[in-house]
Design a protein around this motif. Structure first.
Motif, mmCIF file in Angstrom:
data_model
loop_
_atom_site.group_PDB
_atom_site.id
_atom_site.type_symbol
_atom_site.label_atom_id
_atom_site.label_comp_id
_atom_site.label_asym_id
_atom_site.label_seq_id
_atom_site.Cartn_x
_atom_site.Cartn_y
_atom_site.Cartn_z
ATOM 1 N N LYS A 88 -38.947 28.267 -13.152
ATOM 2 C CA LYS A 88 -37.784 27.410 -13.368
ATOM 3 C C LYS A 88 -37.125 27.812 -14.687
ATOM 4 C CE LYS A 88 -39.901 23.430 -11.026
ATOM 5 N NZ LYS A 88 -41.133 24.162 -10.647
ATOM 6 N N ASN B 250 -34.450 25.476 -16.234
ATOM 7 C CA ASN B 250 -34.154 24.203 -16.907
ATOM 8 C C ASN B 250 -33.157 24.361 -18.048
ATOM 9 O OD1 ASN B 250 -34.403 21.424 -17.212
ATOM 10 N ND2 ASN B 250 -36.056 21.601 -18.697
ATOM 11 N N GLY C 258 -34.604 18.742 -16.395
ATOM 12 C CA GLY C 258 -35.789 18.850 -15.558
ATOM 13 C C GLY C 258 -36.944 18.002 -16.066
ATOM 14 N N GLY D 133 -38.317 25.061 -20.882
ATOM 15 C CA GLY D 133 -39.210 24.134 -20.195
ATOM 16 C C GLY D 133 -39.565 23.013 -21.143
#
Length: 548
Positions: free
Chosen positions: A194, A196, A201, A291
């Motif tokens: 991911k 983000n 997120g 993240g």
């Protein structure tokens, strides 16, 4: 009498423990295509048991790992176990030079031992450009309980798999390379699949105030070096590629393609959310992935102010030089890592590799010492084992010194012979303007120098022969060179390759054949009964097995 009986029982138990095998770990993997969206846009990716990234292999030193892989893709598949040395067992190494690929709709069972190793590693698919769209995951090798670790047990351990992302299918990327084009710039950066970037997120991980956590960080991308950092939290480096390190503190770490680190992070800041950040290095446009880490009692979002990454490759080179081996810590065995005095061993051979890039018949190719490797229908190791190597490839088509001119590139299987149990110095020289990263399967080596300029024998006076870290990847900076030393004590056929996928796919790799003259099980395992055979050896009788 009773005392004698007890003593006899203890001796029997000790004998059985000595004779018994190390524990086995069993996995079943179903490899499929699936929809993933690392950059927020749906695309086809490669999943393992429905997961992207793939499931963790959580092992301990000397465990036997058995993985039954079912290939439900529409093309062949292989996995390599990046950093696992595969002692005496290149049969399980998962490269096209050692194994026949797993055909679509079939399965194959890997069996290997994580012998005398600890640390953070990862696995990935090696056919074509499959790694560009998934199929990778973390491979943890814990220390045995009896072996002391040079830091207290963390509260928990977290994987951080970072990498560049191109936003295209692997078949599209492969077609680009096959047509003679370069991949160009990546589209973004992911953390655990991911990016983000918008900060909306969910948290990837949580930390309890006052507790310390281990983060296992690997660059699983295909081209870009990445800088990793956590807002407001220093990183204490404790392990690099299977070696305990001197525990220096860093604000950020440059993590090059194929490289892994383990760091300790203490949750001693204001309780709220914080960003983990990975951003590209040495690129005109800096791409960033984020993240979220949350404190369990946290209140408030992460600050939008992201710490800047360093600029320039000189900073990266100096950080690389700051990594030091922990000479007093035990690794996979009780004896200290530093008990191996490799600086006192005589060098028996020096090999100098120089990378180059050029067009061949109008198409882009990369080379080592003027030869661009091409894969063969019959894996090199099988051809050698069955005694038909001369029908598949020629040994030593490159010399230990590069040719005077690298303008012309030859396309051919590139295989070097190395004499079993000799101590060899390898020089990597990079005349280009881009950073290079190399991996040698089957071995750890000592990177004793990384310097700007051109290597000459006089540069040996700059070698670090005391506490250079044992590793399996080495970076060669632009217009620079690197020197490594190793003992070729692991018989087999081993892949030395660029970790930059475009370079590797287009020929910047070779194989090193290390043959034991005794053909003994002491030095190398026989061809496994279940090994896939293909190409010219498919219908040949199996050679007689090695004796013990």
């Amino acid at each position: 009498m009773a005392r004698g009986a007890v003593l006899a029982l203890m001796l029997c138990l000790m004998a059985s423990a000595v004779m018994g095998e190390d524990p086995y770990l069993y996995f079943t993997w179903n490899v499929t295509y699936g929809t993933i969206s690392p950059l927020g846009i749906d695309q086809q990716g490669i999943l393992i048991n429905g997961q992207f990234p793939g499931p963790e292999i959580n092992s301990t030193s000397n465990n036997n790992v058995v993985i039954n892989v079912f290939n439900n893709l529409d093309e062949p598949l292989l996995f390599t176990w990046h950093g696992v040395q595969q002692r005496k067992n290149s049969w399980q190494d998962g490269t096209l030079g050692t194994q026949c690929p797993i055909a679509p709709g079939t399965n194959y069972t890997y069996k290997f031992q994580v012998k005398d190793q600890i640390g953070s590693f990862f696995y990935y698919p090696t056919v074509g450009m499959q790694r560009a769209v998934g199929g990778f995951g973390g491979l943890r090798i814990n220390s045995r309980l009896l072996i002391p670790v040079p830091y207290a047990d963390p509260e928990d351990e977290y994987w951080v798999l970072i990498g560049d992302w191109y936003g295209k299918t692997h078949k599209t990327l492969q077609s680009m390379l096959d047509s003679g084009r370069t991949l160009g710039r990546s589209s973004g950066v992911h953390i655990n699949g991911k990016d983000n970037v918008d900060g909306t997120g969910k948290a990837l991980y949580t930390m309890k105030p006052g507790k310390t956590y281990k983060y296992r960080i690997c660059n699983v991308g295909i081209k870009d070096s990445l800088n990793f950092r956590i807002q407001g939290h220093p990183l204490k480096l404790v392990e690099s590629e299977g070696s305990h390190t001197v525990q220096n503190i860093y604000d950020s770490l440059d993590v090059h393609v194929g490289q892994c680190f383990s760091v300790l992070v203490t949750a001693d800041k204001e309780p709220k959310d914080y960003y983990m950040v990975a951003s590209t290095r040495f690129t005109k446009k800096v791409l960033t992935g984020k993240g979220i880490i949350s404190y369990t009692n946290g209140k408030g979002p992460a600050s939008p102010k992201i710490p800047n990454a360093p600029v320039g490759w000189a900073w990266s080179l100096n950080q690389f030089r700051s990594f030091r081996w922990n000479l007093t810590a035990s690794a996979a065995r009780p004896n200290p890592q530093g008990s191996y005095h490799y600086g006192q061993i005589n060098i028996t051979r020096t090999i100098k590799f120089v990378n180059s890039v050029s067009n061949v018949n109008g198409k882009l190719r990369y080379a080592i010492n003027g030869v661009s490797h091409v894969n063969t229908e019959t894996p090199l190791k099988l051809a050698e084992y069955y005694g038909i190597a001369d029908k598949v490839f020629n040994y030593n088509i490159i010399a230990d010194e590069p040719p005077a001119s690298l303008d012309n590139i030859k396309l051919a299987p590139n295989v070097l012979n190395a004499t079993f149990r000799t101590f060899i110095e390898i020089i990597f020289e990079n005349p280009t303007k881009t950073i290079q990263s190399y991996n040698l399967n089957g071995y750890s080596f000592f990177a004793v120098a990384v310097e700007p300029g051109t290597w000459t024998p006089e540069k040996r006076k700059n070698y670090n022969l005391l506490d250079a870290i044992s590793r399996h990847t080495v970076q060669v900076y632009p217009k620079s060179w690197a020197a490594i030393m190793l003992t070729f004590d692991n018989a087999g056929m081993w892949n030395l390759r660029s970790e930059i996928a475009e370079n590797r796919y287009l020929g910047q790799q070779l194989y090193i054949s290390v043959l034991s003259p005794e053909h003994s099980l002491r030095d190398e395992y026989n061809l496994p009964e279940t090994q896939l055979v293909c190409g010219l050896v498919k219908d040949l009788p199996k050679p007689p097995p090695y004796s013990s």
